[in-house]
Write a protein that holds these residues in place. Structure first.
Motif, mmCIF file in Angstrom:
data_model
loop_
_atom_site.group_PDB
_atom_site.id
_atom_site.type_symbol
_atom_site.label_atom_id
_atom_site.label_comp_id
_atom_site.label_asym_id
_atom_site.label_seq_id
_atom_site.Cartn_x
_atom_site.Cartn_y
_atom_site.Cartn_z
ATOM 1 N N VAL A 55 9.527 23.919 36.581
ATOM 2 C CA VAL A 55 8.862 22.608 36.564
ATOM 3 C C VAL A 55 7.496 22.741 37.225
ATOM 4 O O VAL A 55 7.392 23.235 38.347
ATOM 5 C CB VAL A 55 9.708 21.553 37.313
ATOM 6 C CG1 VAL A 55 9.020 20.200 37.281
ATOM 7 C CG2 VAL A 55 11.092 21.465 36.705
ATOM 8 N N PRO A 56 6.415 22.318 36.574
ATOM 9 C CA PRO A 56 5.083 22.442 37.184
ATOM 10 C C PRO A 56 4.969 21.627 38.466
ATOM 11 O O PRO A 56 5.465 20.505 38.552
ATOM 12 C CB PRO A 56 4.150 21.899 36.100
ATOM 13 C CG PRO A 56 4.929 21.969 34.835
ATOM 14 C CD PRO A 56 6.358 21.756 35.228
ATOM 15 N N LEU A 57 4.318 22.206 39.450
ATOM 16 C CA LEU A 57 3.998 21.490 40.678
ATOM 17 C C LEU A 57 2.501 21.207 40.642
ATOM 18 O O LEU A 57 1.712 21.826 41.331
ATOM 19 C CB LEU A 57 4.366 22.315 41.910
ATOM 20 C CG LEU A 57 4.265 21.598 43.259
ATOM 21 C CD1 LEU A 57 5.245 20.451 43.350
ATOM 22 C CD2 LEU A 57 4.501 22.572 44.391
ATOM 23 N N ALA A 58 2.118 20.265 39.791
ATOM 24 C CA ALA A 58 0.703 20.025 39.524
ATOM 25 C C ALA A 58 -0.003 19.488 40.766
ATOM 26 O O ALA A 58 0.527 18.652 41.475
ATOM 27 C CB ALA A 58 0.563 19.032 38.378
ATOM 28 N N GLY A 279 16.574 19.462 39.509
ATOM 29 C CA GLY A 279 16.801 19.714 38.103
ATOM 30 C C GLY A 279 16.098 18.722 37.191
ATOM 31 O O GLY A 279 15.696 17.628 37.600
ATOM 32 N N ALA A 280 15.959 19.144 35.930
ATOM 33 C CA ALA A 280 15.291 18.296 34.943
ATOM 34 C C ALA A 280 16.037 16.974 34.786
ATOM 35 O O ALA A 280 17.266 16.929 34.758
ATOM 36 C CB ALA A 280 15.207 19.027 33.604
ATOM 37 N N GLY A 281 15.295 15.900 34.681
ATOM 38 C CA GLY A 281 15.891 14.582 34.512
ATOM 39 C C GLY A 281 16.254 13.881 35.802
ATOM 40 O O GLY A 281 16.605 12.702 35.797
ATOM 41 N N SER A 282 16.185 14.609 36.930
ATOM 42 C CA SER A 282 16.600 13.999 38.198
ATOM 43 C C SER A 282 15.648 12.894 38.638
ATOM 44 O O SER A 282 16.062 11.940 39.298
ATOM 45 C CB SER A 282 16.696 15.073 39.287
ATOM 46 O OG SER A 282 15.470 15.769 39.426
#
Length: 342
Positions: A55-58, A279-282
């Protein structure tokens, strides 16, 4: 995304980008002879801070990315200021991860920290004790209790290790510099400008047979050669210095740094941090907690992002509890640090 960016904050490792930088400006060009030193890979400290890096930490805003990349091009330290929990220290680990620069060297500064703590330590007492044991046992110069190998009693600190003459730069995190004694920022000036320092203990013995080059322990727990008692960099390290704005710094230090004031993570950056750890969607799953955390800022209190992550973790593992209990625990965890109005 600007093509000249070396660091992009995307979460995708791209070690080749740091190697494709143009040559440094002449006033930041260091030409020490390279040494044979294998840099350790990222350790658990980086994994704890970054979580799942799919997941990017932009970094928010193009201005922040421009400043970070300016520091990389100019070989200048990056001074990051911001509230606690805004991601200042995490950025150092993110730089090391994305650019493939291995283990982050960490120097947590306290009020008693001195420049030498970051450069090296010398165990004079241990050397004296070994010399006394060797005399009592009648041991030879190279025996188990011999004090002849001075390198056994020297250890480079995180700053000293970062200045070793490796071909690729190390990432050095000087954390909470504003906690230091008033002299430390000024003491750093020459080292950050010249990229080198000396070990007087090694300089004194450099003219003795077999002592010109000495193997010393590093902050990584490995051995590295030091010649003539001098450590000099080849690739200036990626230095990240953080401050919680508890004090001002002298102008000579600021002149040598690129200053970035990092805002608290919100919107896309906050979503990325939550998903990196849960996680994705969290982010969508716990959007109620996120909204409550963001709304509470209206009271002016200081709330680091850690509080939100702690609240989500606890709610996640108390799923069978009554919603009222979960909300009560979350509210307790998200109280302001400065005990301001609630």
């Amino acid at each position: 995304m600007s093509e000249w960016f070396i660091y992009r904050g995307t979460g995708d490792p791209a070690p080749e980008r740091i190697d494709s930088r143009p040559a440094p400006p002449p006033w930041r060009d260091f030409d020490a002879r390279p040494i044979d030193y294998r840099v350790p890979e990222a350790d658990s400290a980086t994994r704890r801070r970054l979580g799942d890096r799919t997941v990017p930490l932009a970094v928010p805003g193009s201005e922040a990315l421009r400043l970070i990349n300016a520091a990389l091009y100019l070989r200048r330290p990056l001074l990051i200021t911001g509230e606690p929990g805004s991601g200042k220290s995490t950025l150092a680990h993110d730089l090391a991860f994305e650019l493939g620069l291995g283990r982050v060297l960490q120097w947590p500064v306290v009020s008693r920290s001195e420049l030498r703590d970051g450069l090296y330590s010398y165990d004079a007492i241990g050397r004296l004790q070994d010399a006394q044991l060797a005399r009592l046992e009648g041991g030879a110069a190279g025996g188990p209790h011999s004090a002849g190998d001075i390198g056994r009693y020297l250890r480079l600190g995180p700053l000293g290790t970062a200045l070793l003459a490796a071909d690729r730069p190390r990432v050095l995190l000087i954390d909470e510099l504003d906690k230091s004694d008033i002299d430390l920022p000024n003491d750093l000036l020459n080292v950050l400008e010249e990229g080198e320092f000396t070990l007087p203990e090694l300089e004194r013995v450099a003219d003795r047979p077999g002592q010109q080059t000495v193997q010393v322990l590093t902050d990584d727990g490995l051995r590295a050669p030091v010649t003539g008692g001098r450590v000099r960099c080849r690739a200036f390290p990626v230095v990240v210095m953080t401050s919680n704005r508890e004090r001002d710094f002298p102008a000579p230090l600021l002149r040598r740094c690129i200053h970035l004031d990092l805002a608290a993570p919100r919107d896309e950056r906050l979503a990325a941090m939550v998903q990196a750890h849960f996680g994705a969607g969290s982010y969508d799953e716990y959007i109620g907690l996120v909204d409550r955390f963001v709304r509470t800022e209206a009271d002016g209190g200081v709330r680091p992002t850690d509080q939100l992550l702690n609240a989500i973790y606890l709610v996640q593992h108390t799923a069978g509890s009554r919603p009222a209990d979960q909300e009560a625990v979350a509210d307790l965890l998200m109280r302001p640090l400065d005990n301001g109005p609630r």
